[in-house]
Design an enzyme around this catalytic site. Sequence first.
Site, PDB file in Angstrom:
ATOM      1  N   HIS A 229      -2.346   7.071   3.054  1.00 47.48           N
ATOM      2  CA  HIS A 229      -2.967   5.896   2.439  1.00 47.48           C
ATOM      3  C   HIS A 229      -4.360   5.735   3.042  1.00 47.48           C
ATOM      4  O   HIS A 229      -4.528   5.773   4.266  1.00 47.48           O
ATOM      5  CB  HIS A 229      -2.099   4.659   2.706  1.00 47.48           C
ATOM      6  CG  HIS A 229      -2.797   3.371   2.442  1.00 47.48           C
ATOM      7  ND1 HIS A 229      -3.524   3.138   1.296  1.00 47.48           N
ATOM      8  CD2 HIS A 229      -2.905   2.237   3.190  1.00 47.48           C
ATOM      9  CE1 HIS A 229      -4.036   1.930   1.345  1.00 47.48           C
ATOM     10  NE2 HIS A 229      -3.680   1.353   2.487  1.00 47.48           N
TER      11      HIS A 229
ATOM     12  N   ASN B  66     -10.269   0.387   0.770  1.00 47.41           N
ATOM     13  CA  ASN B  66      -8.808   0.381   0.728  1.00 47.41           C
ATOM     14  C   ASN B  66      -8.378  -0.159  -0.640  1.00 47.41           C
ATOM     15  O   ASN B  66      -8.528  -1.348  -0.912  1.00 47.41           O
ATOM     16  CB  ASN B  66      -8.287  -0.505   1.864  1.00 47.41           C
ATOM     17  CG  ASN B  66      -6.774  -0.600   1.885  1.00 47.41           C
ATOM     18  OD1 ASN B  66      -6.092  -0.239   0.925  1.00 47.41           O
ATOM     19  ND2 ASN B  66      -6.236  -1.097   2.985  1.00 47.41           N
TER      20      ASN B  66
ATOM     21  N   CYS C 129       0.824  -1.220   0.000  1.00 44.88           N
ATOM     22  CA  CYS C 129       0.000   0.000   0.000  1.00 44.88           C
ATOM     23  C   CYS C 129       0.858   1.269   0.000  1.00 44.88           C
ATOM     24  O   CYS C 129       0.347   2.364  -0.202  1.00 44.88           O
ATOM     25  CB  CYS C 129      -0.944   0.007   1.188  1.00 44.88           C
ATOM     26  SG  CYS C 129      -2.015  -1.427   1.225  1.00 44.88           S
TER      27      CYS C 129
HETATM   28  N1  COA Z   1     -18.769  -7.127  11.007  1.00 41.85           N
HETATM   29  C1  COA Z   1     -19.108  -7.365  12.275  1.00 41.85           C
HETATM   30  N2  COA Z   1     -18.231  -7.778  13.208  1.00 41.85           N
HETATM   31  C2  COA Z   1     -16.958  -7.937  12.822  1.00 41.85           C
HETATM   32  C3  COA Z   1     -16.537  -7.698  11.510  1.00 41.85           C
HETATM   33  C4  COA Z   1     -17.495  -7.283  10.562  1.00 41.85           C
HETATM   34  N3  COA Z   1     -17.184  -7.017   9.288  1.00 41.85           N
HETATM   35  N4  COA Z   1     -15.200  -7.927  11.436  1.00 41.85           N
HETATM   36  C5  COA Z   1     -14.798  -8.294  12.650  1.00 41.85           C
HETATM   37  N5  COA Z   1     -15.861  -8.308  13.503  1.00 41.85           N
HETATM   38  C6  COA Z   1     -15.894  -8.673  14.909  1.00 41.85           C
HETATM   39  C7  COA Z   1     -14.785  -9.616  15.301  1.00 41.85           C
HETATM   40  O1  COA Z   1     -15.153 -10.957  15.023  1.00 41.85           O
HETATM   41  C8  COA Z   1     -14.674  -9.346  16.776  1.00 41.85           C
HETATM   42  O2  COA Z   1     -15.710 -10.037  17.450  1.00 41.85           O
HETATM   43  P1  COA Z   1     -15.436 -10.721  18.871  1.00 41.85           P
HETATM   44  O3  COA Z   1     -15.087  -9.596  19.781  1.00 41.85           O
HETATM   45  O4  COA Z   1     -16.747 -11.378  19.154  1.00 41.85           O
HETATM   46  O5  COA Z   1     -14.308 -11.675  18.651  1.00 41.85           O
HETATM   47  C9  COA Z   1     -14.964  -7.858  16.903  1.00 41.85           C
HETATM   48  O6  COA Z   1     -15.655  -7.490  15.680  1.00 41.85           O
HETATM   49  C10 COA Z   1     -13.724  -7.004  17.022  1.00 41.85           C
HETATM   50  O7  COA Z   1     -12.784  -7.430  16.070  1.00 41.85           O
HETATM   51  P2  COA Z   1     -11.463  -6.639  15.806  1.00 41.85           P
HETATM   52  O8  COA Z   1     -10.716  -7.288  14.670  1.00 41.85           O
HETATM   53  O9  COA Z   1     -10.717  -6.466  17.083  1.00 41.85           O
HETATM   54  O10 COA Z   1     -12.090  -5.235  15.324  1.00 41.85           O
HETATM   55  P3  COA Z   1     -11.391  -3.870  15.055  1.00 41.85           P
HETATM   56  O11 COA Z   1     -12.046  -2.814  15.820  1.00 41.85           O
HETATM   57  O12 COA Z   1      -9.888  -3.978  15.141  1.00 41.85           O
HETATM   58  O13 COA Z   1     -11.762  -3.610  13.519  1.00 41.85           O
HETATM   59  C11 COA Z   1     -10.728  -3.739  11.332  1.00 41.85           C
HETATM   60  C12 COA Z   1     -11.332  -4.506  12.514  1.00 41.85           C
HETATM   61  C13 COA Z   1     -10.213  -4.761  10.312  1.00 41.85           C
HETATM   62  C14 COA Z   1     -11.823  -2.889  10.712  1.00 41.85           C
HETATM   63  C15 COA Z   1      -9.597  -2.820  11.846  1.00 41.85           C
HETATM   64  O14 COA Z   1      -8.736  -3.530  12.693  1.00 41.85           O
HETATM   65  C16 COA Z   1      -8.784  -2.249  10.723  1.00 41.85           C
HETATM   66  O15 COA Z   1      -9.294  -1.557   9.845  1.00 41.85           O
HETATM   67  N6  COA Z   1      -7.473  -2.504  10.744  1.00 41.85           N
HETATM   68  C17 COA Z   1      -6.584  -2.047   9.714  1.00 41.85           C
HETATM   69  C18 COA Z   1      -6.581  -3.014   8.584  1.00 41.85           C
HETATM   70  C19 COA Z   1      -5.939  -2.430   7.376  1.00 41.85           C
HETATM   71  O16 COA Z   1      -6.150  -1.295   7.067  1.00 41.85           O
HETATM   72  N7  COA Z   1      -5.136  -3.226   6.667  1.00 41.85           N
HETATM   73  C20 COA Z   1      -4.464  -2.786   5.501  1.00 41.85           C
HETATM   74  C21 COA Z   1      -3.363  -1.885   5.906  1.00 41.85           C
HETATM   75  S1  COA Z   1      -2.576  -1.254   4.504  1.00 41.85           S
END
Ligand code: COA
Length: 336
Positions: A257, A287, A119
């Site tokens: 980004h 993204n 990215c």
């Molecule tokens: N809908 C509903 N619930 C979801 C979900 C979705 N699409 N995706 C994950 N969850 C749930 C998980 O299962 C978890 O449930 P649990 O507590 O029962 O286990 C809960 O939400 C929290 O999950 P978590 O992964 O800790 O959530 P988060 O707040 O970190 O959000 C992302 C997840 C992926 C949105 C976030 O971490 C993110 O955007 N990270 C950056 C990723 C990125 O940009 N990558 C590329 C970089 S270049």
Amino acid sequence: MATPKSLSKARITALGTYVPDKILTNEDLERLVDTSDEWIVQRTGIKERHIAAEDEFTSHLCIRAAERLRETYGAALDDVDLIIASTTTPDFSFPTVSCRVQQYFGMERAGAIDLNATCAGFAYALHLANGMISSGLHRKILVVAGETMSKITDYTDRSTCILFGDGAGAVLVEADPELSGGFESVILGTNGAGGIHVYRTGLAEQMDGQPLEGKGKIVQNGREVFKWAVRTVSAGIEQLLEQAELTREDIDWFVPHSANLRMIESICEKADLPLAKTLQSVQDMGNTSSASIPLALQAGVNSGRLKFGDRVLLYGFGSGLTHAGLLLRWDVPDLS
Ligand code: COA
């Protein structure tokens, strides 16, 4: 890695972008996995993303973006002497995306090379283009950044499939006859031991002795990536400003980004930059990996916010883990 203040003899002179027609909304995703529009918007800010057709690949998107660049540039691209294509999702291992772009436009004098810095790839490609031109080895470089992330996204994994979209951007980097130096400061950094973000799309079946999950699709630890990005980018901004002997007030636009709107908000808060001075593409496009920064620049141009002469701080970051930030002047003429 950091460079001394402004040794640049290059500037960006044209921009073009393209996204596929098909739109995947949060409501569409509600029908695929156990998620909701409310959850996606609250955690990521994303409302929809564009998805390539089955027979549409990264080189097609890059060619469309470069065609649009040529329209606004108002001149042929025959004298381009190097094409740099940034992508993590090439149509083929070879021929490369840059070769496909060269073939389409018939740029007979151009070298062609693909680059994968995930990215952060667009920022890396600009850094290379600036270096090649400032060294005197090249005069006109076409940088394209395109991704078909949908083709490596697992639409049964709710933690990743809500994030990614497809698109492409192209910019022209040219020798600056006035040698005023469009690129003012750069910072690059890598944490190859990060290992928290694996694309299961290479040839290897395992990494560091561990079997890979995911079968050709993206697997990541989203929370770890989020924390790393906020920490790394806010520190990088500080360093970029220091190197260029500038303050936050000198920045017209911050273009990180576009991975997640909440992440952008957290970076702005930690780096003490106003969110109102940010350009992003994540809300309407998701993204799009290395295409996200040119798509955000295009949104700035289309809305009349980004103007000729503005000072832009752009910052790419992603899997690897790797990151690259640049301070530059926007030298693309305003559309009247
Ligand atoms: N809908 C509903 N619930 C979801 C979900 C979705 N699409 N995706 C994950 N969850 C749930 C998980 O299962 C978890 O449930 P649990 O507590 O029962 O286990 C809960 O939400 C929290 O999950 P978590 O992964 O800790 O959530 P988060 O707040 O970190 O959000 C992302 C997840 C992926 C949105 C976030 O971490 C993110 O955007 N990270 C950056 C990723 C990125 O940009 N990558 C590329 C970089 S270049």
